[in-house]
Design a protein around this motif. Structure first.
Motif, PDB file in Angstrom:
ATOM      1  N   LEU A   1      19.272   5.345  97.573  1.00 28.32           N
ATOM      2  CA  LEU A   1      19.716   6.628  98.114  1.00 28.32           C
ATOM      3  C   LEU A   1      20.043   7.621  97.014  1.00 28.32           C
ATOM      4  CD1 LEU A   1      22.246   5.344 100.799  1.00 28.32           C
ATOM      5  CD2 LEU A   1      19.903   6.145 101.182  1.00 28.32           C
ATOM      6  N   LYS A   2      20.511   7.090  95.887  1.00 26.34           N
ATOM      7  CA  LYS A   2      20.935   7.947  94.781  1.00 26.34           C
ATOM      8  C   LYS A   2      20.660   7.209  93.485  1.00 26.34           C
ATOM      9  CE  LYS A   2      24.953  10.348  92.944  1.00 26.34           C
ATOM     10  NZ  LYS A   2      26.320  10.790  93.221  1.00 26.34           N
ATOM     11  N   ALA A   3      20.134   7.939  92.503  1.00 27.86           N
ATOM     12  CA  ALA A   3      19.908   7.385  91.175  1.00 27.86           C
ATOM     13  C   ALA A   3      20.278   8.448  90.161  1.00 27.86           C
ATOM     14  CB  ALA A   3      18.454   6.971  90.998  1.00 27.86           C
ATOM     15  N   GLU A   4      21.104   8.064  89.208  1.00 21.39           N
ATOM     16  CA  GLU A   4      21.462   9.014  88.150  1.00 21.39           C
ATOM     17  C   GLU A   4      21.467   8.299  86.808  1.00 21.39           C
ATOM     18  OE1 GLU A   4      26.243   9.251  88.456  1.00 21.39           O
ATOM     19  OE2 GLU A   4      25.169  10.237  90.091  1.00 21.39           O
ATOM     20  N   SER A   5      21.190   9.079  85.783  1.00 20.18           N
ATOM     21  CA  SER A   5      21.147   8.543  84.431  1.00 20.18           C
ATOM     22  C   SER A   5      21.648   9.610  83.462  1.00 20.18           C
ATOM     23  CB  SER A   5      19.716   8.147  84.069  1.00 20.18           C
ATOM     24  OG  SER A   5      19.661   7.641  82.756  1.00 20.18           O
ATOM     25  N   ASP A   6      22.623   9.240  82.660  1.00 21.97           N
ATOM     26  CA  ASP A   6      23.167  10.144  81.648  1.00 21.97           C
ATOM     27  C   ASP A   6      22.680   9.697  80.271  1.00 21.97           C
ATOM     28  OD1 ASP A   6      24.639  11.590  83.544  1.00 21.97           O
ATOM     29  OD2 ASP A   6      26.293  10.158  83.436  1.00 21.97           O
ATOM     30  N   TYR A   7      21.994  10.590  79.607  1.00 24.30           N
ATOM     31  CA  TYR A   7      21.455  10.354  78.271  1.00 24.30           C
ATOM     32  C   TYR A   7      22.555  10.614  77.245  1.00 24.30           C
ATOM     33  CZ  TYR A   7      18.430  11.107  74.214  1.00 24.30           C
ATOM     34  OH  TYR A   7      17.831  11.045  72.996  1.00 24.30           O
ATOM     35  N   GLN A   8      22.740   9.683  76.294  1.00 18.94           N
ATOM     36  CA  GLN A   8      23.771   9.875  75.285  1.00 18.94           C
ATOM     37  C   GLN A   8      23.240   9.769  73.858  1.00 18.94           C
ATOM     38  OE1 GLN A   8      26.871   7.158  76.477  1.00 18.94           O
ATOM     39  NE2 GLN A   8      27.065   8.144  78.454  1.00 18.94           N
ATOM     40  N   LYS A   9      22.336   8.834  73.614  1.00 19.81           N
ATOM     41  CA  LYS A   9      21.742   8.644  72.277  1.00 19.81           C
ATOM     42  C   LYS A   9      20.256   8.363  72.449  1.00 19.81           C
ATOM     43  CE  LYS A   9      25.756   8.145  70.002  1.00 19.81           C
ATOM     44  NZ  LYS A   9      26.247   9.031  69.034  1.00 19.81           N
ATOM     45  N   MET A  10      19.463   8.818  71.504  1.00 21.47           N
ATOM     46  CA  MET A  10      18.039   8.562  71.619  1.00 21.47           C
ATOM     47  C   MET A  10      17.717   7.112  71.267  1.00 21.47           C
ATOM     48  SD  MET A  10      16.036  10.506  68.565  1.00 21.47           S
ATOM     49  CE  MET A  10      17.156  11.711  67.945  1.00 21.47           C
ATOM     50  N   LEU A  11      16.670   6.622  71.912  1.00 21.63           N
ATOM     51  CA  LEU A  11      16.147   5.287  71.642  1.00 21.63           C
ATOM     52  C   LEU A  11      14.713   5.441  71.166  1.00 21.63           C
ATOM     53  CD1 LEU A  11      17.485   3.501  74.845  1.00 21.63           C
ATOM     54  CD2 LEU A  11      18.289   3.158  72.493  1.00 21.63           C
ATOM     55  N   LYS A  12      14.338   4.625  70.185  1.00 22.28           N
ATOM     56  CA  LYS A  12      13.007   4.716  69.587  1.00 22.28           C
ATOM     57  C   LYS A  12      12.278   3.382  69.740  1.00 22.28           C
ATOM     58  CE  LYS A  12      14.087   8.416  66.494  1.00 22.28           C
ATOM     59  NZ  LYS A  12      13.793   9.034  65.239  1.00 22.28           N
TER      60      LYS A  12
ATOM     61  N   GLU B   1      21.933  -2.034  69.495  1.00 18.63           N
ATOM     62  CA  GLU B   1      22.369  -3.201  68.707  1.00 18.63           C
ATOM     63  C   GLU B   1      23.689  -2.965  67.985  1.00 18.63           C
ATOM     64  OE1 GLU B   1      19.173  -6.228  67.074  1.00 18.63           O
ATOM     65  OE2 GLU B   1      18.709  -4.185  66.415  1.00 18.63           O
ATOM     66  N   ASN B   2      23.948  -1.724  67.584  1.00 15.63           N
ATOM     67  CA  ASN B   2      25.191  -1.425  66.856  1.00 15.63           C
ATOM     68  C   ASN B   2      26.378  -1.203  67.797  1.00 15.63           C
ATOM     69  OD1 ASN B   2      24.795   1.109  67.933  1.00 15.63           O
ATOM     70  ND2 ASN B   2      24.421   2.140  65.967  1.00 15.63           N
ATOM     71  N   GLY B   3      26.149  -1.397  69.111  1.00 17.00           N
ATOM     72  CA  GLY B   3      27.222  -1.257  70.092  1.00 17.00           C
ATOM     73  C   GLY B   3      27.343   0.124  70.703  1.00 17.00           C
ATOM     74  N   GLU B   4      26.605   1.109  70.175  1.00 15.00           N
ATOM     75  CA  GLU B   4      26.664   2.457  70.747  1.00 15.00           C
ATOM     76  C   GLU B   4      26.031   2.466  72.136  1.00 15.00           C
ATOM     77  OE1 GLU B   4      26.352   5.783  67.349  1.00 15.00           O
ATOM     78  OE2 GLU B   4      24.509   4.638  67.634  1.00 15.00           O
ATOM     79  N   VAL B   5      26.627   3.224  73.027  1.00 15.09           N
ATOM     80  CA  VAL B   5      26.061   3.397  74.365  1.00 15.09           C
ATOM     81  C   VAL B   5      25.036   4.526  74.296  1.00 15.09           C
ATOM     82  CG1 VAL B   5      26.547   3.982  76.771  1.00 15.09           C
ATOM     83  CG2 VAL B   5      28.156   2.550  75.483  1.00 15.09           C
ATOM     84  N   ALA B   6      23.785   4.184  74.607  1.00 14.01           N
ATOM     85  CA  ALA B   6      22.704   5.170  74.556  1.00 14.01           C
ATOM     86  C   ALA B   6      22.547   5.901  75.890  1.00 14.01           C
ATOM     87  CB  ALA B   6      21.394   4.493  74.166  1.00 14.01           C
TER      88      ALA B   6
END
Length: 146
Positions: free
Chosen positions: A63-74, A102-107
């Motif tokens: 019914l609902k999907a959301e995604s918050d971008y915080q850090k880039m992934l390569k 891997e460094n624990g940051e939330v992406a």
């Protein structure tokens, strides 16, 4: 009342196919990762989606999907998709997700809310129609919201 938050960590590697022309993960891929992680979460706790839900005529319609971008992934970055069931009612399920580097940051973080429906798309009360499955779900996760 929901049990203490239970989670599942799905390890993944970002692929070139997950990225745009700039070599950065394409935001819409988060939803694919969330789906994979949700299926693995359910299987981990004894509820493989196809067997426990789909093949029984129980569909979890988003019914609902959301995604918050915080850090880039390569490409080739290793990440964990941490998945939790944060709400379980007789007609809805809500999952939360964290993409952790891997460094624990939330992406990134996200949420999906699902209705429990029949193959014809009609919502129904899981407790009434599938009481054994309902009792197993509540026994594992509890009921309500965390």
């Amino acid at each position: 009342m929901m049990n203490e938050q239970m989670y599942y960590d799905l390890p993944m590697t970002v692929t070139w196919g997950d990225c745009d022309a700039a070599g950065i993960s394409y935001y819409a891929k988060n939803f694919d990762w969330f789906t994979d992680a949700r299926f693995q979460f359910l299987e981990h706790y004894g509820f493989p989606y196809m067997e426990a839900f789909h093949n029984q005529g129980i569909y979890l319609v988003c019914l609902k999907a959301e995604s918050d971008y915080q850090k880039m992934l390569k490409p080739l970055e290793k990440i964990i998709v941490k998945t939790s069931l944060v709400s379980l009612t007789r007609t809805r399920m809500t999952f939360s997700y964290k993409l952790i580097k891997e460094n624990g940051e939330v992406a990134g973080e996200g949420l999906t809310r699902h209705a429990i429906v029949s193959p014809e798309g009609r919502p129904f009360n899981l407790q009434k129609k599938f009481p054994i499955l309902w009792e197993k779900l509540v026994g594992c996760f509890g009921e309500g919201e965390i």
